[in-house]
Motif scaffolding. Structure first.
Motif, PDB file in Angstrom:
ATOM      1  N   PRO A  36       0.577  -4.706  10.125  1.00  0.00           N
ATOM      2  CA  PRO A  36       0.332  -5.874   9.280  1.00  0.00           C
ATOM      3  C   PRO A  36      -0.671  -5.558   8.195  1.00  0.00           C
ATOM      4  O   PRO A  36      -1.537  -4.690   8.346  1.00  0.00           O
ATOM      5  N   SER A  37      -0.561  -6.299   7.081  1.00  0.00           N
ATOM      6  CA  SER A  37      -1.482  -6.094   5.970  1.00  0.00           C
ATOM      7  C   SER A  37      -2.850  -6.673   6.264  1.00  0.00           C
ATOM      8  O   SER A  37      -3.867  -6.133   5.890  1.00  0.00           O
ATOM      9  N   THR A  83      -0.443 -11.072   7.875  1.00  0.00           N
ATOM     10  CA  THR A  83       0.358 -10.968   6.663  1.00  0.00           C
ATOM     11  C   THR A  83       1.034  -9.609   6.614  1.00  0.00           C
ATOM     12  O   THR A  83       0.372  -8.576   6.779  1.00  0.00           O
ATOM     13  N   PHE A  84       2.349  -9.622   6.416  1.00  0.00           N
ATOM     14  CA  PHE A  84       3.092  -8.388   6.247  1.00  0.00           C
ATOM     15  C   PHE A  84       3.510  -8.253   4.781  1.00  0.00           C
ATOM     16  O   PHE A  84       3.994  -9.214   4.180  1.00  0.00           O
ATOM     17  N   THR A  85       3.331  -7.068   4.202  1.00  0.00           N
ATOM     18  CA  THR A  85       3.736  -6.801   2.827  1.00  0.00           C
ATOM     19  C   THR A  85       4.706  -5.628   2.815  1.00  0.00           C
ATOM     20  O   THR A  85       4.439  -4.586   3.426  1.00  0.00           O
ATOM     21  N   SER A  92       5.837 -10.488   0.462  1.00  0.00           N
ATOM     22  CA  SER A  92       5.022 -10.584   1.664  1.00  0.00           C
ATOM     23  C   SER A  92       5.313 -11.896   2.378  1.00  0.00           C
ATOM     24  O   SER A  92       5.895 -12.817   1.807  1.00  0.00           O
ATOM     25  N   LYS A  94       3.782 -14.374   6.118  1.00  0.00           N
ATOM     26  CA  LYS A  94       2.860 -14.528   7.233  1.00  0.00           C
ATOM     27  C   LYS A  94       3.650 -14.793   8.512  1.00  0.00           C
ATOM     28  O   LYS A  94       4.701 -15.429   8.476  1.00  0.00           O
ATOM     29  N   SER A 131      14.274  -7.244   1.525  1.00  0.00           N
ATOM     30  CA  SER A 131      13.848  -7.133   0.141  1.00  0.00           C
ATOM     31  C   SER A 131      14.499  -5.894  -0.448  1.00  0.00           C
ATOM     32  O   SER A 131      14.344  -4.795   0.082  1.00  0.00           O
ATOM     33  N   TYR A 244       6.355 -13.632  -3.692  1.00  0.00           N
ATOM     34  CA  TYR A 244       6.646 -12.466  -4.542  1.00  0.00           C
ATOM     35  C   TYR A 244       5.582 -12.371  -5.610  1.00  0.00           C
ATOM     36  O   TYR A 244       5.229 -13.377  -6.247  1.00  0.00           O
TER      37      TYR A 244
END
Length: 245
Positions: A36-37, A83-85, A92, A94, A131, A244
């Motif tokens: 995760p970010s 948070t994932f990016t 990204s 959550k 994505s 985005y």
């Protein structure tokens, strides 16, 4: 594993961008566990990731289950989220802190296409977010009942039709297909066609779907009851958090 609510990805007949993406990535990608970010308290409508009662077991709607299409129930109590990016740095979302994200990427560095699979604490696949640059869709006539939809704030600046979080059921003949996903424009109840869920973002696309089993709910009331519970609210919050930049 909640056999009556969620399952590994297998969905009734709608072909989306994820199918095309999978074909394009086959043989040249790699599955990795994504870190995760960040981790932070939820600032929007989120819910605990704790298990909920079987959606098909009950017939009545919960407190938030009677929402009209186009409206959003009151936010559930905040929970810790991560948070994932995506590797491209643009997309990204959550997700509950107790869950994890597995990332499948194409070849090249950086990869133009990737699919993030969100897995809950019990190991059940709950949602996929794609994505990339490849998109395709096949549609068919349906009769739709919309339970709820709302604009996605983090995608508001992207090209029309605007991205919407949506939860609804499509009926064709005697078959009911329940879907919670990102839709291009607000879905409407009545006669229409199945939605492909392809969202334009920058020079690519985003496709995001909750992974339901083939027959997740006994009826519409059970679907609304599930939506009002912790799992339904956590997945709704995930879709609404997609952004985005």
């Amino acid at each position: 594993m909640k056999g009556t609510t969620m399952r590994p990805a297998f969905r009734a007949p709608v072909v989306t961008a994820l199918a095309a993406a999978a074909l394009s990535l086959a043989g040249c990608g790699a599955m990795v566990a994504a870190a995760p970010s960040s981790s932070s308290p939820a600032t929007s409508a989120t819910a605990s990731a704790s298990p909920t009662p079987s959606a098909s077991a009950g017939g009545g709607a919960g407190a938030g289950g009677a929402a009209n299409p186009g409206t959003s129930p009151s936010p559930a109590p905040a929970a810790d989220v991560k948070t994932f990016t995506f590797p491209n740095g643009h997309v990204s979302f959550k997700y509950p802190a107790g869950w994890k994200v597995e990332l499948f990427t194409g070849s090249g560095s950086p990869s133009d296409s990737a699919t993030a699979t969100v897995v809950d604490a019990g190991g059940t696949k709950q949602a996929t977010v794609y994505s990339g640059r490849i998109a395709d869709g096949v549609s068919h006539p349906v009769t739709r009942t919309v339970f709820e939809s709302a604009p996605v704030p983090g995608l508001a600046a992207q090209p029309a039709p605007a991205a919407q979080y949506a939860f609804y059921v499509d009926r064709m003949d005697s078959n009911a297909t329940y879907r919670m996903h990102l839709a291009a424009g607000a879905p409407k109840s009545g006669q229409g066609t199945a939605l492909d869920g392809i969202i334009r973002a920058g020079d690519g696309v985003i496709v995001a779907d909750v992974q339901f089993i083939e027959k997740p709910f006994a009826n519409d009331a059970a679907a609304k009851s599930w939506l009002a519970g912790a799992e339904g609210q956590a997945l709704k919050a995930l879709l609404l958090s997609i952004s985005y930049r």
